[in-house]
Design a protein around this motif. Sequence first.
Motif, PDB file in Angstrom:
ATOM      1  N   THR A 134       0.808  -0.847   0.568  1.00  0.00           N
ATOM      2  CA  THR A 134      -0.109   0.401   0.134  1.00  0.00           C
ATOM      3  C   THR A 134       0.846   1.328   0.322  1.00  0.00           C
ATOM      4  N   LEU A 135       1.533   1.209   0.846  1.00  0.00           N
ATOM      5  CA  LEU A 135       2.664   2.056   0.918  1.00  0.00           C
ATOM      6  C   LEU A 135       3.802   2.451  -0.292  1.00  0.00           C
ATOM      7  N   MET A 136       3.720   1.358  -1.089  1.00  0.00           N
ATOM      8  CA  MET A 136       4.608   1.570  -2.718  1.00  0.00           C
ATOM      9  C   MET A 136       3.631   2.695  -3.216  1.00  0.00           C
ATOM     10  N   ILE A 137       2.928   1.369  -3.325  1.00  0.00           N
ATOM     11  CA  ILE A 137       1.463   2.204  -4.358  1.00  0.00           C
ATOM     12  C   ILE A 137       1.567   3.398  -4.468  1.00  0.00           C
ATOM     13  N   CYS A 138       0.786   4.034  -3.213  1.00  0.00           N
ATOM     14  CA  CYS A 138       0.958   5.171  -2.895  1.00  0.00           C
ATOM     15  C   CYS A 138       2.173   6.255  -3.281  1.00  0.00           C
ATOM     16  N   ARG A 139       2.872   6.081  -2.845  1.00  0.00           N
ATOM     17  CA  ARG A 139       4.122   6.775  -3.163  1.00  0.00           C
ATOM     18  C   ARG A 139       4.754   6.866  -4.981  1.00  0.00           C
ATOM     19  N   LYS A 140       3.717   5.764  -5.896  1.00  0.00           N
ATOM     20  CA  LYS A 140       4.024   5.912  -7.697  1.00  0.00           C
ATOM     21  C   LYS A 140       3.435   6.521  -7.278  1.00  0.00           C
ATOM     22  N   VAL A 141       1.921   6.841  -7.159  1.00  0.00           N
ATOM     23  CA  VAL A 141       1.272   7.495  -7.336  1.00  0.00           C
ATOM     24  C   VAL A 141       1.038   8.764  -7.374  1.00  0.00           C
ATOM     25  N   TYR A 142       1.826   8.954  -5.680  1.00  0.00           N
ATOM     26  CA  TYR A 142       2.408  10.963  -5.583  1.00  0.00           C
ATOM     27  C   TYR A 142       2.945  10.821  -6.705  1.00  0.00           C
TER      28      TYR A 142
END
Length: 118
Positions: free
Chosen positions: A60-68
């Motif tokens: 979840t943290l990796m997805i949020c960082r990538k989308v950001y």
Amino acid sequence: CHAAVNIVGIGLAIGGLWFYGEQRAVCYITVPLRAKSWLPIAFFNTIPIALALLIMSVSTLMICRKVYGVDRRSKRWSLRPNQGTNRGTAERVFWQSLWYALSFLLTLPFLMIAYYIQ
């Protein structure tokens, strides 16, 4: 990759069959009378759930960082970088991911603790 996850999951389910007890609506792992050990509970319940929570949180943290990062880079090339009061994609993904992750992170630890209390 998906085959390995299925094999491990099915293997743990089959391996734990001898330790499952029944309750009205759910199955749970009981402490075996012969072994009188918490090892089956730890191996078939606590470790898999804790590992799943860890993987889910990191993903979840990796997805949020990538989308950001993608959202920030795309705004640089936008004709209207500040689109009024609309929330950005990164913020929407963050809140959706946070609520999704919290639903598991707040409930599953109680399940793990309940096995040791019984």
